[in-house]
Motif scaffolding. Sequence first.
Motif, short mmCIF file in Angstrom:
data_model
loop_
_atom_site.label_atom_id
_atom_site.label_comp_id
_atom_site.label_asym_id
_atom_site.label_seq_id
_atom_site.Cartn_x
_atom_site.Cartn_y
_atom_site.Cartn_z
N ARG A 1 0.81 -1.22 0.00
CA ARG A 1 0.00 0.00 0.00
C ARG A 1 0.85 1.27 0.00
O ARG A 1 0.65 2.16 -0.83
CB ARG A 1 -0.93 0.00 1.22
CG ARG A 1 -1.81 1.24 1.32
CD ARG A 1 -2.64 1.21 2.57
NE ARG A 1 -1.79 1.14 3.77
CZ ARG A 1 -2.27 1.08 5.01
NH1 ARG A 1 -3.59 1.05 5.21
NH2 ARG A 1 -1.45 1.02 6.04
N ASP A 2 1.79 1.37 0.91
CA ASP A 2 2.59 2.59 1.01
C ASP A 2 3.43 2.81 -0.24
O ASP A 2 3.56 3.94 -0.73
CB ASP A 2 3.50 2.52 2.24
CG ASP A 2 2.70 2.57 3.54
OD1 ASP A 2 1.53 3.01 3.49
OD2 ASP A 2 3.24 2.17 4.59
N ALA A 3 3.99 1.71 -0.78
CA ALA A 3 4.80 1.83 -1.99
C ALA A 3 3.96 2.28 -3.18
O ALA A 3 4.40 3.10 -4.01
CB ALA A 3 5.49 0.50 -2.30
N LEU A 4 2.71 1.78 -3.28
CA LEU A 4 1.85 2.15 -4.40
C LEU A 4 1.35 3.59 -4.28
O LEU A 4 1.24 4.31 -5.28
CB LEU A 4 0.66 1.18 -4.47
CG LEU A 4 1.01 -0.26 -4.85
CD1 LEU A 4 -0.20 -1.18 -4.69
CD2 LEU A 4 1.53 -0.34 -6.28
N ARG A 5 1.07 4.01 -3.04
CA ARG A 5 0.64 5.41 -2.87
C ARG A 5 1.80 6.36 -3.15
O ARG A 5 1.60 7.45 -3.71
CB ARG A 5 0.09 5.61 -1.47
CG ARG A 5 -1.25 4.90 -1.26
CD ARG A 5 -1.96 5.32 -0.01
NE ARG A 5 -1.23 4.98 1.20
CZ ARG A 5 -1.74 5.09 2.43
NH1 ARG A 5 -2.98 5.55 2.59
NH2 ARG A 5 -1.04 4.75 3.49
N ALA A 6 3.00 5.96 -2.73
CA ALA A 6 4.17 6.79 -3.04
C ALA A 6 4.41 6.83 -4.54
O ALA A 6 4.88 7.84 -5.09
CB ALA A 6 5.40 6.24 -2.31
N MET A 7 4.07 5.75 -5.23
CA MET A 7 4.28 5.68 -6.68
C MET A 7 3.43 6.72 -7.41
O MET A 7 3.93 7.44 -8.29
CB MET A 7 3.92 4.27 -7.18
CG MET A 7 3.98 4.10 -8.69
SD MET A 7 3.39 2.48 -9.23
CE MET A 7 1.61 2.68 -9.01
N VAL A 8 2.14 6.83 -7.04
CA VAL A 8 1.23 7.69 -7.80
C VAL A 8 1.40 9.17 -7.47
O VAL A 8 0.84 10.03 -8.18
CB VAL A 8 -0.23 7.27 -7.59
CG1 VAL A 8 -0.46 5.87 -8.12
CG2 VAL A 8 -0.63 7.36 -6.13
N VAL A 9 2.15 9.49 -6.40
CA VAL A 9 2.42 10.91 -6.11
C VAL A 9 3.81 11.31 -6.58
O VAL A 9 4.21 12.46 -6.41
CB VAL A 9 2.26 11.20 -4.59
CG1 VAL A 9 0.84 10.94 -4.15
CG2 VAL A 9 3.25 10.39 -3.76
N ASP A 10 4.53 10.34 -7.14
CA ASP A 10 5.85 10.63 -7.68
C ASP A 10 5.69 11.39 -9.01
O ASP A 10 4.82 11.07 -9.82
CB ASP A 10 6.61 9.31 -7.90
CG ASP A 10 8.09 9.54 -8.16
OD1 ASP A 10 8.41 10.25 -9.13
OD2 ASP A 10 8.91 8.99 -7.41
N SER A 11 6.55 12.37 -9.23
CA SER A 11 6.47 13.16 -10.46
C SER A 11 6.70 12.31 -11.71
O SER A 11 6.16 12.59 -12.78
CB SER A 11 7.50 14.30 -10.42
OG SER A 11 8.83 13.77 -10.27
#
Length: 687
Positions: A328-338
């Motif tokens: 979950r945390d890795a995927l949420r960090a993925m979609v907010v990455d530029s």
Amino acid sequence: MKEYTNWMTFKNKTTGLGWNDEANTVVADDDWWKKMGEENEEFLAFRKHGPEHLDEMSRMFENVLVTGESSFMPGTISGTVLPEGAELHNLEDDDDEEVHVTPTIPFNGLDNDEFKQMCEAVGKFGPVYEPPSQYELREKLLSEEYARTKSLLDERELQKIKLGCTLMTDAWTDMKRRSIMNLCMHCSGGTSFLRSKETSDVSHTAEVIFELVDKAIEDVGAEHVMQVCTDNASNNMGAKKLLLEKRPKIFWSSCATHTINLMLQGIGNIKRFKSIVDQAKSVTIFIYAHHKTLAFMRKCTKRRDIIRPGVTRFSSNFLTLQSLAEKRDALRAMVVDSAWEQLPIVNSKKGKDTTATLMDANVWKGVTLCLKVFGPLVSLLRLVDGDVKPSLAWLYGELKAKSKVKEAFGNQEKMYKETIAIVDKKLKGRLDSPLHMTAYLLNPHYTYANRDIFDDAMMTVAFIKCAEQYFGDDEVKCKKVVNDEFPLYEHMQGPFKKKLATSWEREDYNPVGWWKLYGTEVPLLQVMAMRILALTSSSSGCERNWSVYEMIHTKRRNRLTRDCLNNLVYVQFSQRMLSKKQRLKDSKKDDSLLSTDASEVQGWLFEGGDDHALVVFRDGDDGDQGVHPGTGIPYDVIGEAMGTQDQLAPRRSARVNPRDLEEEEFKSEEEDLIEEDEIEFEDDDEY
């Protein structure tokens, strides 16, 4: 190699002596042999005869130069003296690629233990090894391997005689539209393939199934068969009635794996759960459909895949939701990455929906609820679908999964009512038979921990019914067990009260072994308990044969004779089960729900993918169960024979390999999907 070197050194010292051609060794007196023994004790091995396989060793080693700097060992090519003009070729360059690509051997075949053993054996034989012909493989070698494999299962024959066994049957249609009935046997040692029978010329009516099962009982030995286990299809239930009329002492049970999958299927169709699963599927479909999003996802998750293929659609749903929650945390960090926002496809409608879904807190709450509700049933599914221990002894006691499901809803009846109603409906008449309840009653892990179980009238009635069926017409033995021996067990008298008998408290204790040790004063009940507690509760072992059939009986090999097919399936299925048992013995992880094939995970790869699942769970209580008035054959059986499912089946690709997407060169960002026969995912534990 060492024996051959000693032999050549020894021969150089025999100049001028006589020679025995029959024994292939030197003729010399005792003094000469004594002198040779003092020089090298290993020379004495050639006093009676020379090496047994001298011709083979000569072909392997006669051109090998053995020095302190250069030597040849079987399995390598360094140090070999090549013939003049020969070229030393590095196998690491492209030979391995040619070996696998040209005959289209799947890359995951490298993980097969037998493949590694074959490579080792070929390497030991040397560079002059000549492979067998097709005829030798198909006839002589296959027959020899069949006999060898059968000898490895001799222990199971002994277990069958001692503790009884379960017969399992299932139906399948092969590449040539031939209908085949599959038969397996399960004993405490594991599952064994018996045979298959082509039934293309007849419908799968209750009578046909009964005759097939009855013939198998005769072959195995009626005195050894304790139960027959199948799914809950109407024709199987009809065969059950026919068998009980002829063989009233043999139990017929519904497959626990099939029943639990029906529970998961029913719960998964509830709107609140289906909505979460569909949203999660839309995320994986989008990510896996584009090579750039897939590559970026793997970068963010440290090359760990989201999708986890299971043996059924429902296990795939749980495993993939579990994988999503873990990342979950890795995927949420993925979609907010530029870098994610810079991907052109992310700005599409589906891309924006994927980003919104992964950032929606309510979606993640729904995923958590799904895992809490599905989790207890999936744990039960692992128990009945695995080969760690005979599952009938534990099944009824572990139905406490219902209480855990209620806890997931905060024990609020209005919240769990619909879910529990589905569980109760599927359970009734399938997993609560007298045999299931008797196994529960005879397992001290439950009854000695909660002695109120003995006071349950329902349990008493179930035990008496089970005893009456087990002993049949022998009323004397039945009365002795019920009236004399069972009370000793109930009140913990005799050996049952020994301190050592408290081993039942351990989670890993063996109930069959426990009765063997402490049931000596109740011999009739002891044997009855051991034979019941050693039974399986599932016929999934029989269904696993279809994956072996699919691999063997492909479009290119659909001319195999049934006998050859039977032998191939017997060898491969048995070897798989033996390897799995060895892995469990070695304490290696082996999740019975995980699969290396993507057949049951298609719904997470493309829209409509669930329609391509190979395993379809039908409920005998659902749908149109009418019969043809003239023949009495169920209409669903007639429809199957007419090929209606094939006619209405979706025509889209049934197999997609998302891992290959990152290796393809795309001309556009369209959702191009790759067709493939095999799938292999990275394991989270590898990183």
